[in-house]
Write an enzyme that holds these catalytic residues in place. Sequence first.
Site, PDB file in Angstrom:
ATOM      1  CE  LYS A 209      -3.982  -2.078   0.334  1.00 52.03           C
ATOM      2  NZ  LYS A 209      -3.753  -3.352  -0.206  1.00 52.03           N
TER       3      LYS A 209
HETATM    4  C1  LIG Z   1     -10.011  -1.949  -1.145  1.00 52.63           C
HETATM    5  C2  LIG Z   1      -9.407  -2.462  -0.110  1.00 52.63           C
HETATM    6  N1  LIG Z   1      -9.955  -2.929   1.179  1.00 52.63           N
HETATM    7  C3  LIG Z   1      -9.726  -3.753   2.137  1.00 52.63           C
HETATM    8  C4  LIG Z   1      -8.387  -4.258   2.160  1.00 52.63           C
HETATM    9  C5  LIG Z   1      -7.869  -5.151   3.000  1.00 52.63           C
HETATM   10  O1  LIG Z   1      -6.733  -4.505   3.632  1.00 52.63           O
HETATM   11  P1  LIG Z   1      -5.770  -5.501   4.315  1.00 52.63           P
HETATM   12  O2  LIG Z   1      -4.947  -6.520   3.148  1.00 52.63           O
HETATM   13  O3  LIG Z   1      -4.648  -4.635   5.076  1.00 52.63           O
HETATM   14  O4  LIG Z   1      -6.438  -6.423   5.156  1.00 52.63           O
HETATM   15  C6  LIG Z   1      -7.708  -4.164   0.757  1.00 52.63           C
HETATM   16  C7  LIG Z   1      -6.586  -5.112   0.576  1.00 52.63           C
HETATM   17  O5  LIG Z   1      -6.206  -5.140  -0.588  1.00 52.63           O
HETATM   18  C8  LIG Z   1      -8.202  -3.518  -0.289  1.00 52.63           C
HETATM   19  O6  LIG Z   1      -7.823  -3.313  -1.495  1.00 52.63           O
END
Ligand SMILES: Cc1ncc(COP(=O)(O)O)c(C=O)c1O
Length: 395
Positions: A209
């Site tokens: 990210k």
């Molecule tokens: C738009 C979106 N929301 C939530 C998430 C979930 O995040 P995490 O990987 O930190 O659990 C992602 C992961 O790629 C995402 O792209």
Amino acid sequence: MTTETSPAQAAPTRVAAATATTETVPYAHTRLPDADRELLREVLYEVGTDPEQKFILGRRTAELERRLADRAGVRDVVACASGTGALVLALRAVGVVPGDEVIVPAFGAEPLAATVLGVGAVPVFADVDPVTMVMDPVDAESRVTERTRAVVPAHTFTTMADMPAIMAWARRRGIAVVEDAAVAQGATLGGRAAGTWGDIGLYSFFPVKPFGMPGEGAVVLSDNPELATLVRRLRNHGQDGVQRFVHHEVGLNSRFDEVLAGYQLARLDRAEDMIARRAAIAAHYNSRFAALRGSGLLAPTTGADGQCHYVYAVQTICRDSLAAHLAAHGIGSRVYYPVPLPRLSAFAAYAGEGADGRRPGTELASARHLALPLNLNLTDSQVERTADVVCAFFD
Ligand SMILES: Cc1ncc(COP(=O)(O)O)c(C=O)c1O
């Protein structure tokens, strides 16, 4: 051409014209820069030898929360264990309960729908705009019923969702807005930070990210003190942080690690430069691809307002042959969501019937998008080479 060293170290915020090379360009490149490896080692030592011996939810986490709140211009920030955990906490905090409906984009990351099901609610899949690939506010509103409790617009790839339009109908209809800014930390729309438009928002720190780190973690943001307090309790098994073993509600373990908090704090002042470098790479691709529109290549929208710089995805009906052409020249690319969420077997039961089942924007986005390398380890010449090879395909 400025440099062949990793831009992650110097973070030049422009891409200079580079000489053509034949080097390979991997798609994903999450190698920690040497300076950050050293930082990780230092923070690990510092936390490990700190007389306080507090490894979870300590003073570093609290300071990170305060500083992120200041930067985003929001009242409260609560650190938690992942973006997925943040979505669960946010859905719970805005009062989503079993039987409710929650509107999510049909084109996007799996946790958007999985977390809704995880709290016992039903995901309702809205179409996306075929050009920006983010939730279509009009289609989303058309799916509201008396059971709709919340809507979850998600910023996707390089574009923020149309928050003003979604907020307008959600406010009018009394529907909570969970703004998924997992990929959009540092972006602004109309001068307002991503993650602060909705009733509650979130950023993920997953390694790839924009402000990713070597581990799992995320934050929830809100201007509403009641929501933030509830998230704070829910992330720690319903405890209020004052009295242990007194559980105000059924929560979960979604706590934040002190080593990672120390690491993020030490890099916080570099966050803008990191995002600016990603923006510069995206702008360079955009300038190279502007002339290819007539040949069938749709590049992301340009301009700073409402732009985030997570994934640079072009769209073309020749997606698979473009990917093969890039691979033949040693350049990685990625298709993120080849199958729309409602057509995945995990969520097919919630796809909807008849008119509700038609999502033409989503089908186009799934069939046409192709992500090109966009990360802090790319050199200027790798960016130039990627652009050259894409342009050669359309010649
Ligand atoms: C738009 C979106 N929301 C939530 C998430 C979930 O995040 P995490 O990987 O930190 O659990 C992602 C992961 O790629 C995402 O792209």
